[in-house]
Motif scaffolding. Structure first.
Motif, PDB file in Angstrom:
ATOM      1  N   GLY A  26      24.754 142.824-129.959  1.00 37.18           N
ATOM      2  CA  GLY A  26      24.737 142.884-128.566  1.00 37.18           C
ATOM      3  C   GLY A  26      23.214 142.947-129.030  1.00 37.18           C
ATOM      4  O   GLY A  26      22.059 143.893-128.195  1.00 37.18           O
ATOM      5  N   ILE A  27      22.528 141.649-128.817  1.00 39.13           N
ATOM      6  CA  ILE A  27      21.097 141.470-128.600  1.00 39.13           C
ATOM      7  C   ILE A  27      21.366 139.991-127.960  1.00 39.13           C
ATOM      8  O   ILE A  27      22.424 140.127-127.218  1.00 39.13           O
ATOM      9  CB  ILE A  27      20.540 140.392-130.052  1.00 39.13           C
ATOM     10  CG1 ILE A  27      21.311 139.767-130.711  1.00 39.13           C
ATOM     11  CG2 ILE A  27      20.217 141.429-131.145  1.00 39.13           C
ATOM     12  CD1 ILE A  27      21.164 138.411-131.873  1.00 39.13           C
ATOM     13  N   PRO A  28      19.941 139.861-127.298  1.00 37.15           N
ATOM     14  CA  PRO A  28      19.862 138.817-126.076  1.00 37.15           C
ATOM     15  C   PRO A  28      20.048 137.371-126.973  1.00 37.15           C
ATOM     16  O   PRO A  28      20.040 136.760-127.669  1.00 37.15           O
ATOM     17  CB  PRO A  28      18.282 138.779-125.927  1.00 37.15           C
ATOM     18  CG  PRO A  28      17.665 140.359-126.130  1.00 37.15           C
ATOM     19  CD  PRO A  28      18.968 140.406-127.041  1.00 37.15           C
ATOM     20  N   MET A  29      20.979 136.610-125.634  1.00 39.62           N
ATOM     21  CA  MET A  29      21.398 135.969-126.563  1.00 39.62           C
ATOM     22  C   MET A  29      20.026 133.834-126.511  1.00 39.62           C
ATOM     23  O   MET A  29      20.184 133.615-127.425  1.00 39.62           O
ATOM     24  CB  MET A  29      22.565 134.606-124.649  1.00 39.62           C
ATOM     25  CG  MET A  29      22.683 133.571-125.526  1.00 39.62           C
ATOM     26  SD  MET A  29      23.836 132.659-124.434  1.00 39.62           S
ATOM     27  CE  MET A  29      23.607 130.674-124.734  1.00 39.62           C
ATOM     28  N   ASP A  30      18.855 134.482-126.067  1.00 40.74           N
ATOM     29  CA  ASP A  30      17.811 133.195-125.973  1.00 40.74           C
ATOM     30  C   ASP A  30      17.212 134.338-127.566  1.00 40.74           C
ATOM     31  O   ASP A  30      16.565 133.503-128.414  1.00 40.74           O
ATOM     32  CB  ASP A  30      17.374 133.777-125.524  1.00 40.74           C
ATOM     33  CG  ASP A  30      16.310 134.412-124.954  1.00 40.74           C
ATOM     34  OD1 ASP A  30      16.212 135.798-125.366  1.00 40.74           O
ATOM     35  OD2 ASP A  30      15.746 135.222-123.612  1.00 40.74           O
ATOM     36  N   SER A  31      17.980 134.998-127.725  1.00 41.03           N
ATOM     37  CA  SER A  31      17.209 135.350-129.986  1.00 41.03           C
ATOM     38  C   SER A  31      17.916 134.810-130.759  1.00 41.03           C
ATOM     39  O   SER A  31      17.866 135.108-132.233  1.00 41.03           O
ATOM     40  CB  SER A  31      17.260 137.189-130.069  1.00 41.03           C
ATOM     41  OG  SER A  31      18.683 137.393-129.820  1.00 41.03           O
ATOM     42  N   VAL A  32      19.089 133.943-130.552  1.00 37.20           N
ATOM     43  CA  VAL A  32      19.922 133.404-131.531  1.00 37.20           C
ATOM     44  C   VAL A  32      18.928 131.775-131.546  1.00 37.20           C
ATOM     45  O   VAL A  32      19.817 131.635-130.673  1.00 37.20           O
ATOM     46  CB  VAL A  32      21.664 133.551-130.832  1.00 37.20           C
ATOM     47  CG1 VAL A  32      22.309 133.528-132.467  1.00 37.20           C
ATOM     48  CG2 VAL A  32      22.031 135.018-131.162  1.00 37.20           C
ATOM     49  N   ASP A  33      19.360 131.489-132.815  1.00 38.04           N
ATOM     50  CA  ASP A  33      19.525 129.405-132.593  1.00 38.04           C
ATOM     51  C   ASP A  33      20.213 129.674-133.366  1.00 38.04           C
ATOM     52  O   ASP A  33      20.596 130.201-134.435  1.00 38.04           O
ATOM     53  CB  ASP A  33      17.971 129.861-133.053  1.00 38.04           C
ATOM     54  CG  ASP A  33      17.344 128.082-133.611  1.00 38.04           C
ATOM     55  OD1 ASP A  33      18.591 127.385-133.367  1.00 38.04           O
ATOM     56  OD2 ASP A  33      16.402 127.375-134.302  1.00 38.04           O
ATOM     57  N   VAL A  34      20.805 127.989-132.486  1.00 39.16           N
ATOM     58  CA  VAL A  34      22.246 128.213-133.222  1.00 39.16           C
ATOM     59  C   VAL A  34      22.025 126.779-134.172  1.00 39.16           C
ATOM     60  O   VAL A  34      21.706 125.575-133.527  1.00 39.16           O
ATOM     61  CB  VAL A  34      23.401 128.154-132.930  1.00 39.16           C
ATOM     62  CG1 VAL A  34      25.124 127.258-133.461  1.00 39.16           C
ATOM     63  CG2 VAL A  34      23.584 129.205-132.076  1.00 39.16           C
ATOM     64  N   VAL A  35      22.083 126.333-135.537  1.00 40.97           N
ATOM     65  CA  VAL A  35      22.493 125.192-135.733  1.00 40.97           C
ATOM     66  C   VAL A  35      23.496 124.257-136.950  1.00 40.97           C
ATOM     67  O   VAL A  35      24.273 125.666-137.400  1.00 40.97           O
ATOM     68  CB  VAL A  35      21.175 125.145-137.413  1.00 40.97           C
ATOM     69  CG1 VAL A  35      21.216 123.910-138.097  1.00 40.97           C
ATOM     70  CG2 VAL A  35      20.188 125.138-137.046  1.00 40.97           C
ATOM     71  N   THR A  36      24.304 123.564-136.038  1.00 39.13           N
ATOM     72  CA  THR A  36      25.283 123.092-136.645  1.00 39.13           C
ATOM     73  C   THR A  36      25.118 122.209-138.197  1.00 39.13           C
ATOM     74  O   THR A  36      24.662 121.512-138.415  1.00 39.13           O
ATOM     75  CB  THR A  36      25.869 122.063-135.493  1.00 39.13           C
ATOM     76  OG1 THR A  36      25.669 122.529-134.057  1.00 39.13           O
ATOM     77  CG2 THR A  36      27.328 121.763-136.250  1.00 39.13           C
ATOM     78  N   VAL A  37      25.856 122.614-139.083  1.00 43.58           N
ATOM     79  CA  VAL A  37      26.162 122.257-140.022  1.00 43.58           C
ATOM     80  C   VAL A  37      27.499 121.658-140.295  1.00 43.58           C
ATOM     81  O   VAL A  37      28.844 122.118-139.885  1.00 43.58           O
ATOM     82  CB  VAL A  37      26.327 123.882-141.336  1.00 43.58           C
ATOM     83  CG1 VAL A  37      26.537 122.774-142.659  1.00 43.58           C
ATOM     84  CG2 VAL A  37      24.768 124.390-141.144  1.00 43.58           C
ATOM     85  N   PRO A  38      27.441 120.487-141.053  1.00 43.58           N
ATOM     86  CA  PRO A  38      28.900 119.280-140.612  1.00 43.58           C
ATOM     87  C   PRO A  38      29.368 119.856-142.062  1.00 43.58           C
ATOM     88  O   PRO A  38      29.296 120.569-142.367  1.00 43.58           O
ATOM     89  CB  PRO A  38      27.862 118.236-141.178  1.00 43.58           C
ATOM     90  CG  PRO A  38      26.774 118.209-141.948  1.00 43.58           C
ATOM     91  CD  PRO A  38      25.945 119.277-140.857  1.00 43.58           C
ATOM     92  N   ASP A  39      30.932 119.735-142.477  1.00 38.72           N
ATOM     93  CA  ASP A  39      31.379 119.655-143.083  1.00 38.72           C
ATOM     94  C   ASP A  39      31.045 119.239-144.777  1.00 38.72           C
ATOM     95  O   ASP A  39      29.911 117.931-144.456  1.00 38.72           O
ATOM     96  CB  ASP A  39      32.725 119.009-143.127  1.00 38.72           C
ATOM     97  CG  ASP A  39      33.789 119.567-141.875  1.00 38.72           C
ATOM     98  OD1 ASP A  39      34.093 120.907-141.376  1.00 38.72           O
ATOM     99  OD2 ASP A  39      34.736 118.958-140.995  1.00 38.72           O
ATOM    100  N   ARG A  40      31.132 119.601-145.963  1.00 36.27           N
ATOM    101  CA  ARG A  40      31.157 119.387-146.721  1.00 36.27           C
ATOM    102  C   ARG A  40      31.531 120.581-147.533  1.00 36.27           C
ATOM    103  O   ARG A  40      31.534 121.938-147.380  1.00 36.27           O
ATOM    104  CB  ARG A  40      28.762 118.915-146.891  1.00 36.27           C
ATOM    105  CG  ARG A  40      28.634 119.071-148.134  1.00 36.27           C
ATOM    106  CD  ARG A  40      26.760 118.854-147.671  1.00 36.27           C
ATOM    107  NE  ARG A  40      26.407 118.305-149.294  1.00 36.27           N
ATOM    108  CZ  ARG A  40      25.240 118.166-149.579  1.00 36.27           C
ATOM    109  NH1 ARG A  40      24.559 119.078-148.422  1.00 36.27           N
ATOM    110  NH2 ARG A  40      24.319 117.257-150.184  1.00 36.27           N
TER     111      ARG A  40
END
Length: 295
Positions: free
Chosen positions: A71-85
């Motif tokens: 329930g928070i604004p989408m622009d407050s979420v920062d996504v970083v893709t982490v590769p399989d490991r």
């Protein structure tokens, strides 16, 4: 499957704690793990590992999903893709044995450990909380060490057992029965495997349960010793239920609360008939040893 690490900022601790509660009750497959830390005064950061569809690179879709859940604004979420490991194996390299009172907690890559008369508990980093490195687990083990200097409890209950480290430490100390529960079936499976690895399985009965709500808990009550290393709010909600399964003069070890949350948790237990015996404050975290007053 790729893992996406979600970094987002909340304006206050209250908002961060609310977000954590939502994550805890979210769809089981949505989040792998999470944590929250204070970056500056009234500015808290939450980090969560979110499971996304295999090979997906749609970070906007992940951001939208997390924003909708919390329930928070989408622009407050920062996504970083982490590769399989193999993150578990990778993390083992940074984990060193932890000595807490009478116990030494170590990983399988560090065997053999347990010199100087300590009781060794082998726990690897994995899918359940409790490698022994967190301050709350250390506080509980210190309290257990103190209890064992006073008496040898006949039986124990570990509510929210996670990896099973506390139940295993108890069982290896006194070779007496313990019931260990967790609301997460994966945690119970991990804890059962850890108990086998530590030759403690014959003394521990595991169950998937919400708090004390399981026939296995009722069947073995009352308990001379109870562990509850969870979070402050569920600790307060469990006060009456834990009072109901505690033996007269029995001990209860509580942790998972921040130092500033200690007073409200302690108040909830004093009201239902417990007294404070001792406390450990390690870093930002508090662990309490209480005793049930006579009727």
């Amino acid at each position: 499957m790729r893992l996406h690490q979600i970094l987002f900022y909340r304006s206050s601790r209250a908002d961060a704690e609310q977000a954590v509660e939502i994550i805890e009750t979210a769809e089981p497959d949505a989040f792998s793990s999470f944590s929250y830390v204070e970056e500056s005064v009234d500015n808290w950061r939450i980090e969560a590992i979110v499971n996304a569809a295999e090979d997906t690179a749609d970070t906007d879709g992940v951001s939208r999903m997390v924003a909708d859940i919390l329930g928070i604004p989408m622009d407050s979420v920062d996504v970083v893709t982490v590769p399989d490991r193999d993150w578990v194996s990778h993390s083992l390299n940074s984990l060193t044995p932890v000595r807490a009172g009478a116990f030494t907690v170590y990983g399988s890559h560090q065997k053999p450990i347990g010199a100087n008369g300590s009781i060794g508990v082998e726990i690897d980093a994995g899918l359940a909380f409790g490698t022994g490195h967190h301050e709350t687990t250390q506080g509980c083990l210190l309290h257990l060490s103190d209890v064992l200097k006073k008496c040898a409890p006949k039986n124990a209950l570990d509510v929210g057992c996670g990896s099973g480290v506390l139940a295993i430490a108890f069982a290896k100390s006194v070779r007496r029965s313990c019931v260990a529960t967790d609301i997460d079936p994966i945690a119970v499976s991990v804890a059962r495997s850890n108990a086998d690895q530590n030759t403690a399985a014959p003394h521990i009965r595991f169950a998937v349960a919400d708090g004390t709500r399981h026939s296995a808990v009722a069947a073995a009550a009352p308990y001379d010793l109870i562990f509850a290393n969870i979070l402050a709010k569920p600790l307060k909600r469990l006060a009456i239920d834990l009072r109901g399964v505690a033996a007269p003069a029995g001990f209860i070890i509580l942790s998972g609360m921040l130092v500033e949350q200690e007073a409200s948790v302690l108040s909830a237990y004093r009201i239902v008939g417990f007294r404070l015996v001792a406390r450990y404050q390690i870093g930002d975290w508090s662990s309490l040893l209480l005793s049930r007053l006579p009727n």
